[in-house]
Motif scaffolding. Structure first.
Motif, PDB file in Angstrom:
ATOM      1  N   UNK A   1      62.437 -55.495  -6.266  1.00 39.68           N
ATOM      2  CA  UNK A   1      62.256 -56.790  -6.163  1.00 39.68           C
ATOM      3  C   UNK A   1      60.994 -57.363  -7.279  1.00 39.68           C
ATOM      4  N   UNK A   2      60.245 -56.509  -7.580  1.00 39.13           N
ATOM      5  CA  UNK A   2      59.140 -56.724  -8.599  1.00 39.13           C
ATOM      6  C   UNK A   2      59.544 -56.883 -10.047  1.00 39.13           C
ATOM      7  N   UNK A   3      60.804 -56.195 -10.383  1.00 41.57           N
ATOM      8  CA  UNK A   3      60.840 -55.993 -11.758  1.00 41.57           C
ATOM      9  C   UNK A   3      62.501 -56.604 -12.143  1.00 41.57           C
ATOM     10  N   UNK A   4      63.323 -56.210 -11.173  1.00 37.52           N
ATOM     11  CA  UNK A   4      64.687 -56.779 -11.394  1.00 37.52           C
ATOM     12  C   UNK A   4      64.780 -58.235 -11.754  1.00 37.52           C
ATOM     13  N   UNK A   5      64.659 -59.282 -10.835  1.00 42.27           N
ATOM     14  CA  UNK A   5      64.972 -60.613 -11.387  1.00 42.27           C
ATOM     15  C   UNK A   5      64.231 -61.018 -12.387  1.00 42.27           C
ATOM     16  N   UNK A   6      63.302 -60.493 -12.726  1.00 43.39           N
ATOM     17  CA  UNK A   6      62.367 -61.030 -14.057  1.00 43.39           C
ATOM     18  C   UNK A   6      63.419 -60.497 -15.240  1.00 43.39           C
ATOM     19  N   UNK A   7      63.754 -59.143 -15.232  1.00 46.60           N
ATOM     20  CA  UNK A   7      64.431 -58.476 -16.321  1.00 46.60           C
ATOM     21  C   UNK A   7      66.278 -59.264 -16.405  1.00 46.60           C
ATOM     22  N   UNK A   8      66.693 -59.417 -15.274  1.00 42.92           N
ATOM     23  CA  UNK A   8      67.910 -59.817 -15.244  1.00 42.92           C
ATOM     24  C   UNK A   8      68.217 -61.191 -15.730  1.00 42.92           C
TER      25      UNK A   8
ATOM     26  N   UNK B   1      66.304 -62.591 -18.032  1.00 43.71           N
ATOM     27  CA  UNK B   1      66.315 -62.871 -19.432  1.00 43.71           C
ATOM     28  C   UNK B   1      67.211 -61.828 -20.323  1.00 43.71           C
ATOM     29  N   UNK B   2      68.188 -60.999 -19.488  1.00 41.72           N
ATOM     30  CA  UNK B   2      69.246 -60.357 -20.158  1.00 41.72           C
ATOM     31  C   UNK B   2      68.698 -59.168 -21.110  1.00 41.72           C
ATOM     32  N   UNK B   3      69.858 -58.560 -21.648  1.00 43.94           N
ATOM     33  CA  UNK B   3      69.614 -57.621 -22.639  1.00 43.94           C
ATOM     34  C   UNK B   3      68.821 -56.479 -21.938  1.00 43.94           C
ATOM     35  N   UNK B   4      69.141 -56.141 -20.500  1.00 50.70           N
ATOM     36  CA  UNK B   4      68.699 -55.345 -19.690  1.00 50.70           C
ATOM     37  C   UNK B   4      69.629 -54.297 -18.943  1.00 50.70           C
ATOM     38  N   UNK B   5      69.595 -53.030 -18.993  1.00 50.08           N
ATOM     39  CA  UNK B   5      70.653 -52.138 -18.524  1.00 50.08           C
ATOM     40  C   UNK B   5      69.825 -51.311 -17.516  1.00 50.08           C
ATOM     41  N   UNK B   6      70.034 -51.854 -16.226  1.00 49.33           N
ATOM     42  CA  UNK B   6      69.031 -51.103 -15.224  1.00 49.33           C
ATOM     43  C   UNK B   6      69.282 -49.441 -14.995  1.00 49.33           C
ATOM     44  N   UNK B   7      68.257 -48.828 -14.457  1.00 52.29           N
ATOM     45  CA  UNK B   7      68.351 -47.373 -14.350  1.00 52.29           C
ATOM     46  C   UNK B   7      66.825 -46.888 -14.181  1.00 52.29           C
ATOM     47  N   UNK B   8      66.640 -45.782 -13.639  1.00 54.32           N
ATOM     48  CA  UNK B   8      65.650 -45.055 -13.349  1.00 54.32           C
ATOM     49  C   UNK B   8      65.129 -44.763 -14.664  1.00 54.32           C
ATOM     50  N   UNK B   9      63.872 -44.471 -14.641  1.00 56.09           N
ATOM     51  CA  UNK B   9      62.893 -43.827 -15.814  1.00 56.09           C
ATOM     52  C   UNK B   9      63.030 -42.359 -16.323  1.00 56.09           C
ATOM     53  N   UNK B  10      63.848 -41.835 -15.934  1.00 58.25           N
ATOM     54  CA  UNK B  10      64.114 -40.409 -16.323  1.00 58.25           C
ATOM     55  C   UNK B  10      65.465 -40.083 -15.555  1.00 58.25           C
ATOM     56  N   UNK B  11      65.708 -38.831 -15.552  1.00 60.50           N
ATOM     57  CA  UNK B  11      66.709 -38.113 -14.704  1.00 60.50           C
ATOM     58  C   UNK B  11      66.272 -38.410 -13.392  1.00 60.50           C
ATOM     59  N   UNK B  12      67.549 -38.507 -12.441  1.00 63.07           N
ATOM     60  CA  UNK B  12      67.211 -38.745 -10.989  1.00 63.07           C
ATOM     61  C   UNK B  12      66.490 -37.440 -10.498  1.00 63.07           C
TER      62      UNK B  12
END
Length: 359
Positions: free
Chosen positions: A314-321, A323-334
């Motif tokens: 909720x803190x990150x995805x609405x802002x990124x989505x 504005x576009x050019x964002x591929x969601x994912x974790x910040x390293x291997x799961x």
């Protein structure tokens, strides 16, 4: 809309009706945990979760012939091995940990020259016998095919040849060696991938460096400009027209000082934006509106359950989505701390937030 079509639209700045989702990797312990928690034993995580995955061509894109792997010694908990890249290292026997590197194949120009026969892009055997049929099959896929693994790099490649400490001192003591490796590597990559790209359609070009740690890059921006950017410009200038693909660069750690240089060289996006290294994808987006951002979701928060997942997304995805050019994912291997139930919840919540961003 296919996974590939969705990803292309995102990388080009669009907001497709369906979201392409994949993760950059899963630790073996994670997969074992998930199978114990109900993930089907005959499926990979992406199959069971209904997302996609990325992979590479079945071609030898590093040394060929490879070094003969060997176990040099062992104890109850560790082994000393030589891998197919000629690196001698100590590895744990019963768990996944980073190895302790003991010896690398290059310390000077004579060592590198001795490896040139293994780095001939035209050596018979680099391509599988059924390559034409395999290439046709790859072009029928709906998974993500990536040009490059750890070999498309001008720091990471050298580090694997020399070891990090030897490489860092060589920038000062043996600059001619660094340039000799880079000049050869530029020709090797150009020749090899020109042949591959004639027959296979890629989804993006992948550069791998892993050249930063928590407090910043391992070499200065001035050294990046001197030792890396000329080769970046030339290689990207050849690969982009050849493939029509965007270039994404992978480096762990704090990469903020490097982003402007990589953009100058023709890189389009970066990953994975490790939160533990101070990387905040909202701040990155504000500073670089056109940069393709991949990842940046704190894997540690995803391991804490649904309430923490809701906060992080909720803190990150609405802002990124938005504005576009964002591929969601974790910040390293799961990591294995993430349960199968929470992984599925995280994926579904990501889709829900994306759908709301379109309305």
């Amino acid at each position: 809309m296919s996974h590939r079509e969705s990803l292309k639209a995102i990388l080009d700045g669009g907001r497709p009706p369906t979201l392409c989702q994949f993760e950059w990797g899963y630790w073996p312990e994670t997969v074992r945990r998930w199978r114990s928690e109900g993930m089907p034993a005959d499926q990979e995580p992406w199959e069971a979760a209904g997302i996609t995955w990325y992979h590479r061509v079945p071609v030898h894109t590093r040394f060929y012939p490879v070094f003969e792997p060997a176990v040099l010694s062992e104890t109850g908990e560790t082994r000393i091995i030589r891998d197919e890249n000629g690196i001698v290292q100590e590895v744990a026997r019963n768990r996944t940990t980073f190895p302790r590197f003991l010896k690398h194949p290059v310390k000077d120009l004579s060592d590198f020259n001795a490896l040139r026969d293994r780095l001939d892009p035209d050596t018979p055997g680099r391509f599988p016998v059924d390559w034409p049929a395999g290439a046709r099959a790859l072009n029928q896929r709906d998974s993500i095919l990536v040009m490059g693994n750890v070999e498309i790099s001008f720091f990471g490649w050298h580090r694997d040849l020399m070891g990090v400490e030897n490489l860092l001192t060589a920038f000062y003591d043996q600059p001619a060696l660094i340039h000799a490796i880079s000049e050869h590597h530029l020709g090797f990559l150009t020749s090899l991938y020109t042949r591959i790209a004639r027959e296979v359609q890629f989804d993006f070009i992948f550069f791998w460096e892993d050249m930063s740690f928590k407090n910043g890059p391992l070499i200065s921006p001035a050294m990046v400009r001197e030792f890396m950017l000329p080769y970046y410009r030339e290689l990207i200038g050849r690969l982009k027209p050849l493939t029509g693909c965007r270039v994404l660069l992978d480096s762990d750690g704090d990469v903020r000082k490097l982003i402007p240089l990589f953009l100058e060289a023709g890189v389009d996006g970066m990953l994975p934006f490790e939160v533990a290294a101070g990387m905040d994808i909202r701040e990155i987006r504000r500073e670089y509106p056109d940069l393709i951002i991949c990842g940046g979701i704190d894997k540690r928060e995803i391991a804490k359950g649904t309430a923490a997942i809701d906060r992080e997304l909720g803190d990150k995805l609405p802002f990124l989505f938005e504005r576009g050019r964002y591929v969601p994912g974790m910040d390293h291997h799961v990591p294995p701390e993430v349960s199968w139930k929470d992984f599925l919840y995280y994926l579904e919540r990501t889709r829900e937030i994306y759908r709301r961003s379109l309305s």
